[in-house]
Scaffold this active site. Structure first.
Site, PDB file in Angstrom:
ATOM      1  NE  ARG A  55      -3.656  -0.987   1.874  1.00 32.54           N
ATOM      2  CZ  ARG A  55      -4.576  -1.748   1.594  1.00 32.54           C
ATOM      3  NH1 ARG A  55      -5.571  -0.734   1.009  1.00 32.54           N
ATOM      4  NH2 ARG A  55      -4.936  -2.754   1.514  1.00 32.54           N
ATOM      5  CB  THR A  56       3.497   2.458   2.353  1.00 30.32           C
ATOM      6  OG1 THR A  56       2.660   2.342   3.444  1.00 30.32           O
ATOM      7  CG2 THR A  56       4.269   3.657   2.439  1.00 30.32           C
ATOM      8  CE  LYS A  84      18.984 -14.206   4.310  1.00 29.86           C
ATOM      9  NZ  LYS A  84      18.500 -14.765   3.132  1.00 29.86           N
ATOM     10  NE  ARG A 105       6.433   0.060   5.424  1.00 26.35           N
ATOM     11  CZ  ARG A 105       5.129  -0.238   5.713  1.00 26.35           C
ATOM     12  NH1 ARG A 105       4.877  -1.271   5.468  1.00 26.35           N
ATOM     13  NH2 ARG A 105       4.697   1.029   5.704  1.00 26.35           N
ATOM     14  CG  HIS A 133       3.514   4.689   8.355  1.00 27.60           C
ATOM     15  ND1 HIS A 133       4.134   5.385   7.370  1.00 27.60           N
ATOM     16  CD2 HIS A 133       2.928   3.550   7.929  1.00 27.60           C
ATOM     17  CE1 HIS A 133       3.636   4.571   6.321  1.00 27.60           C
ATOM     18  NE2 HIS A 133       2.957   3.446   6.603  1.00 27.60           N
TER      19      HIS A 133
END
Lengths: 310, 310, 310
Positions: A55-56, A84, A105, A133
């Site tokens: 969504r974001t 990693k 994010r 957020h």
């Protein structure tokens, strides 16, 4: 301080004037039905989602593309393999080399802040762990303003996981920039609002009360903000089963609600709102999702310092 | 032969004139701060990464988008499922049907060459197994030219895995188009430069020497090119532990270095360079990464035969 | 009913006039070699592939981008995690909020139809389970028209899995809009054409016959449409091994074929067509794949109601 060339890390970095400037521009975009501006041509957004979020991510990418800009996307397996491998700092340097703005994010708190310290380009926090957020909070408050006319003077309920949900916390912090009449914080006792946020509300002179049962105060609310309660937060699954019913918004819970109550939810929702409510006048969450693109368009315009001819 | 409409498979396909044409155009893009040209509008790049690579992929996509073109991306799971299913030849035919240029990375050596034989559109090798990475070599030599003024007459050290690292091998092959004063090849004995590359250096009349210990020649170097050494290359993990310290570039290794030594690395780096060096004058690798986009923009302009008005 | 603002769910929603309008526009795009139109600028396509498909996805994205529009993509891991989380209805609402047109592939039959009921924007079915693949059928029939001059009056063979293959079924349903002289349905007996499709052929007055052995009728065919037979469809692997040879198109099977027979395949193909045939005059499947972009460009232009100046 204006938005120009600025990072967006925590909603507390912004004052009431910032909110109003952003909301005014968003209103203009909506009222003139601007879905397409050729104003950021050649600008590149790096959309880096080390933690998945359709969504974001998709609404930021849509906003950038509707403004004529373009996007490079780092997501899924690739993002995981970076996690990693090379240092986060080197990854941010790479994204900064390629792009004009970075939306990030990450599951770690503080990731966006660290990125902003490294990058020359503005960094927008698309969610960092349980912490912040901020752009969701802009959208949430814009939705209140758009649907209720004002953010001030209303009685708010915030329901669900107030300890770990970054959306609920950013929403509460955002409300301190305005004058809510009162905020009810409704959560299971093990998911009570976290202390930083509670302290911030106190410091900001916000009137609030904590409850565990929404039915006691549902009749007072003008706005109800709902977030998900995750089973994993409960050490004992039996405890979860005990409380879950009380945190599901249903027609029966709403029987004493004000007729013009608006229910917000950052989405995605699972079963915390009865889908029967989706088509009622209470449900504001799909409009709220819809506002995601124009609010983010306005934010990008302000950060890039580009004034559309509206 | 110019770059126009040409495949880019191995760096040995190009002569000194090609390098200079590419570097001149890149300099112009940098000096005029061109980050945005509307010159490839409607052109589509197929970005097909059967082996993940965020840096090469994102910088090619950024280059294409900054020139006004657009990109279709095949990456991650989807690319893997194709690897298991339809023939590589059919996949290339598909990409060729849809796009105007194909950038391909694949774990198999010769994959890009095969793709170029099938496709009508130009194919750019974004790395094929341990074999070639020609566009990285263009970027590497451009970085040397930009930071040292010339590629000729310098003493180079190439450190790390010289057997399997395609970047180091393409860098060495690229140097044969110029007149390096000398090249030191520094690697553990089991990772000595592979014979095709050594033969090519000999045939090209390049002066080079092989070492296992960088401290013996660090004081002579103008440019140090570092690549990662992968533990998996060593049959015995104990052997790896023995050598790893000697192939990590640290302040102490650099204490006898020339003050204007420049360290290059194709990135991502893990721990083969002490992060303390990142902020020193020696570190050229972030600039090198930054040049990835303008060098690739210039390359695309030359292949498409489009002359920007600079 | 024209294509303007319309969903594309099943090929049976369209009449002969629709096909002809679409094909005329595609012919124009091809004949004028239009690869680049700035006509959908600022329009956003949501490309949502809950089931992977590089060919359909990339050709739709290419079509949109060549028309000047842009794309947001939901694919792979992210799409899968959505499948497990929020309701499909909410996901469609999100995509509908952000975009001007939605292309959706999903493993569930009826998914695209459901999406079309929810979304305000037009929804294009990019394949739903075993049921429909309407845009593939448009491409298939366009290929016949382009290569044979006409769709009417020809003898067709459809070979392979006629029970589960959505492409074969959509192709058959599409043929009912024209006047094929005859259709031979050739499949192992357990993969005979499904009853809805058979009934539809009957109702439409199509002459057809069912065979298990292609060699009996190969000499009559003008067009042979091939689809894959999946081992998993056979309860007993031995049964599969028995029949597989008869459903592989080889030079020997074609020895009695008409010289101008054209073989179509929706691709990707595995081993159901001998790669030796790829370079022969029979092979129409790479042209068919190539037509994927212009047919989809024409479709998008008609749905958006934008008339290019050709």
């Amino acid at each position: 301080m204006s938005f120009f060339n600025r990072d967006v890390i925590s909603i507390t970095d912004f004052n009431r004037n910032n909110f109003e400037e952003l909301f005014d521009l968003t209103e203009k975009l909506l009222d003139k039905k601007v879905s397409n501006l050729d104003i950021l041509e050649g600008k590149i957004m790096a959309s880096a989602f080390f933690e998945p979020s359709t969504r974001t991510r998709l609404s930021f990418e849509t906003a950038m593309k509707r403004l004529g800009g373009d996007v490079i996307t780092l997501v899924g397996e690739e993002a995981v393999s970076i996690k990693k491998g090379e240092s986060f700092i080197d990854t941010v340097r790479m994204l900064d080399s390629y792009s004009d703005i970075i939306v990030i994010r990450h599951s770690y708190e503080g990731a966006a802040k660290l990125a902003a310290e490294i990058a020359n380009s503005p960094v927008i926090n698309g969610g960092d762990g349980k912490q912040h957020h901020p752009t969701q909070a802009f959208i949430d408050l814009f939705t209140v303003k758009r649907l209720k006319g004002s953010i001030d003077g209303l009685i708010y309920g915030v329901l669900g996981d107030l300890k770990y949900a970054r959306t609920a916390n950013s929403f509460l912090l955002a409300l301190t920039r305005f004058n809510p009449k009162k905020i009810y914080l409704i959560s299971p006792s093990i998911l009570k609002v976290r202390s930083e946020t509670r302290d911030y509300l106190v410091k900001s002179g916000i009137t609030f009360e904590e409850y565990t049962d929404i039915t006691e105060i549902i009749d007072e609310l003008d706005v109800l903000y709902v977030t998900r309660i995750q089973k994993e937060r409960f050490p004992d699954p039996v405890e979860y089963e005990k409380v879950r019913g009380s945190y599901r918004v249903t027609t029966s819970i709403l029987k004493n609600a004000k007729p013009d109550l608006k229910i917000l939810h950052p989405l995605p929702k699972l079963d915390e709102i009865d889908p029967k409510l989706d088509e009622t006048k209470y449900a504001a969450y799909f409009k709220q999702a819809y506002y995601g693109v124009p609010v983010r368009m306005a934010l990008l315009l302000l950060i890039f310092g580009v004034k559309p001819d509206l």
